[in-house]
Design a protein around this motif. Structure first.
Motif, mmCIF file in Angstrom:
data_model
loop_
_atom_site.group_PDB
_atom_site.id
_atom_site.type_symbol
_atom_site.label_atom_id
_atom_site.label_comp_id
_atom_site.label_asym_id
_atom_site.label_seq_id
_atom_site.Cartn_x
_atom_site.Cartn_y
_atom_site.Cartn_z
ATOM 1 N N VAL A 230 0.665 -1.251 0.039
ATOM 2 C CA VAL A 230 0.022 0.072 0.100
ATOM 3 C C VAL A 230 0.923 1.270 0.148
ATOM 4 C CG1 VAL A 230 -2.071 -0.933 1.116
ATOM 5 C CG2 VAL A 230 -0.205 -0.272 2.576
ATOM 6 N N LEU A 234 -0.289 4.954 -1.516
ATOM 7 C CA LEU A 234 -1.059 5.915 -0.524
ATOM 8 C C LEU A 234 -0.027 7.001 -0.169
ATOM 9 C CD1 LEU A 234 -3.281 3.509 1.812
ATOM 10 C CD2 LEU A 234 -3.840 4.625 -0.289
ATOM 11 N N ASN A 255 -4.815 8.818 -2.552
ATOM 12 C CA ASN A 255 -3.784 7.857 -3.335
ATOM 13 C C ASN A 255 -2.843 9.047 -3.764
ATOM 14 O OD1 ASN A 255 -5.316 5.592 -3.423
ATOM 15 N ND2 ASN A 255 -6.463 6.515 -4.578
ATOM 16 N N ASN A 282 -8.647 6.304 0.584
ATOM 17 C CA ASN A 282 -8.316 5.191 1.184
ATOM 18 C C ASN A 282 -9.075 5.659 2.549
ATOM 19 O OD1 ASN A 282 -7.389 3.381 3.561
ATOM 20 N ND2 ASN A 282 -7.471 2.139 1.433
ATOM 21 N N SER A 284 -10.971 4.979 6.228
ATOM 22 C CA SER A 284 -11.064 3.860 7.412
ATOM 23 C C SER A 284 -11.935 4.235 8.459
ATOM 24 C CB SER A 284 -9.722 3.335 7.568
ATOM 25 O OG SER A 284 -9.745 2.281 8.731
ATOM 26 N N PRO A 294 -12.510 -0.111 6.110
ATOM 27 C CA PRO A 294 -12.398 0.514 5.226
ATOM 28 C C PRO A 294 -13.091 0.417 3.858
ATOM 29 C CG PRO A 294 -10.663 -0.969 5.321
ATOM 30 C CD PRO A 294 -11.708 -1.080 6.382
ATOM 31 N N ALA A 296 -14.496 0.628 0.049
ATOM 32 C CA ALA A 296 -14.213 0.944 -1.421
ATOM 33 C C ALA A 296 -15.347 0.817 -2.073
ATOM 34 C CB ALA A 296 -12.931 -0.124 -1.802
#
Length: 408
Positions: A230, A234, A255, A282, A284, A294, A296
């Protein structure tokens, strides 16, 4: 720029990320976080208070409605430390009861799941409806003034968050939706009532549960633990945090490239009502104490962290998704689940060694930074639930973040 930190409305989230990315230090007025005492992870008396006053009185995720596909379906849930039956009644309601016969305490069910029109104790045959009412006892003539109405199964609070079932052993707990407060409004966009259960699996880890929880409340560790996963996409330096009452919180990490899309999800069904911010970042959510989600557009992983003892924990990892057909799953799911498990293992890999280290004389406490403020917020709430005067002085956390909690 300070308003972008203190005024934590969703419409400001993109601007707040810009602020976080460009800042040269913590925001003006952010408090110096006192060290989290190391004894909170090892002291037997503190851990006893934690269980009694927090774990035994918290709203905890028990399962998904797909685990109860028909009226009369039930499953046995043990993660709270005591066996609880979660059932879909013949009236199509979801309820929970302690798995304890009111005669001599024997279990009503011994399998992990099943389907019945009622519960019958295998020890002496006492019978109950799926609503928990006592209906029959063997050799009733031998009981003096047995009042069936006083011998119903002991019910456990059971409420819904979309298609997710939460339970609470505290009869006096406030309703779940009131308890999560401002988060409830944000969660509406994910249409949680329509999501199907894709997968669920468990992992046991040799560490105190707070070692695991801490790791999922920050992204400070990305460049050390997630170098090849990640961290590649990120931007942890632009991460924003929203602290809510009752210990709940949200973290959002952008991102590195605004147009980045996970190639492993292209073509999968999406939640149609999801808004731009969680779709492109992202995000959470954490429902106190141990529920991490989290979301999506194409699926939502949910994690729970359960104490099995002072030095042992269980992680439950599940996935929910829109338009999922268990008989004909989307072909990308096996790869997606495998990639998720790889990332999860990265988070779990050091936990047993961390436990060994924090039990050594070299560990006195944790000096947390601004990025890690969700951890401090979590511990502040723990002390409030125990009772500030009941927490042993050597393990106490100073309450310093109240001005940074978003009330609405």
């Amino acid at each position: 720029m300070l308003d972008l930190v203190t005024n934590q409305k969703p419409e400001n989230d993109f601007a707040r990320m810009d602020y976080e990315r460009d800042r040269k230090g913590p925001p003006e007025g952010f408090p110096n976080l006192p060290d989290i005492p190391g004894s909170r992870y090892t002291d037997a008396e503190f851990l006893r208070l934690e269980k009694e006053m927090m774990w035994d009185k918290a709203w905890l995720y028990a399962g998904h409605v797909d685990q109860l596909p028909e009226k009369g379906s039930w499953f046995l849930w043990r993660n709270s430390g005591v066996p609880i039956i979660v059932v879909r009644t013949l009236q199509d309601e979801y309820k929970a009861f302690y798995n304890t016969c009111q005669h001599r305490g024997a279990p009503l069910v011994t399998e992990d799941s099943g389907k019945d029109r009622g519960f019958v104790c295998g020890y002496h045959g006492w019978s109950y409806t799926l609503d928990g009412k006592l209906t029959a006892v063997r050799d009733k003539r031998d009981f003096v003034d047995l009042d069936f109405s006083c011998r119903s199964l002991v019910q456990v609070r059971c409420e819904m968050l979309g298609s997710m079932i939460f339970v609470n052993k505290d009869d006096d707990a406030e309703p779940l939706m009131d308890h999560i407060g401002p988060m409830a409004k944000q969660l509406e966009q994910f249409e949680l009532d329509k999501l199907r259960l894709v997968d669920s699996r468990e992992y046991e880890v040799d560490c105190n549960v707070k070692v695991l929880l801490d790791a999922f409340l920050e992204v400070y560790h990305l460049k050390s633990i997630h170098i090849d996963t990640v961290d590649r996409f990120l931007d942890h330096r632009a991460m924003i945090v929203t602290l809510w009452p009752n210990g709940h919180s949200r973290m959002a990490t952008p991102n590195r490239r605004p147009d980045w899309v996970d190639p492993g999800t292209v073509g999968m069904p999406e939640i149609p009502s999801i808004t731009e911010f969680p779709a492109k970042n992202n995000v959470s959510y954490q429902i106190y104490p141990n529920f991490v989600m989290p979301p999506a557009p194409t699926g939502i992983p949910i994690l729970q962290f359960w104490p099995l003892g002072p030095r042992k924990s269980r992680v439950v990892s599940s996935w929910l998704a829109p338009d999922h057909d268990p008989e004909n799953p989307h072909p990308l799911w096996p790869t997606r689940l495998s990639n998720w498990e790889r990332i999860l293992y990265e988070d779990l890999q050091y936990a047993p060694q961390i436990q060994e280290s924090l039990e050594s004389p070299g560990f006195k406490g944790m000096p947390l930074n601004y990025q890690e403020r969700r951890i401090y917020h979590w511990h502040e709430e723990l002390d409030r639930r125990i009772g500030l005067n009941r927490v042993p002085e050597h393990a106490r956390v100073e309450q310093v973040l109240s001005d940074w909690v978003q009330k609405d």
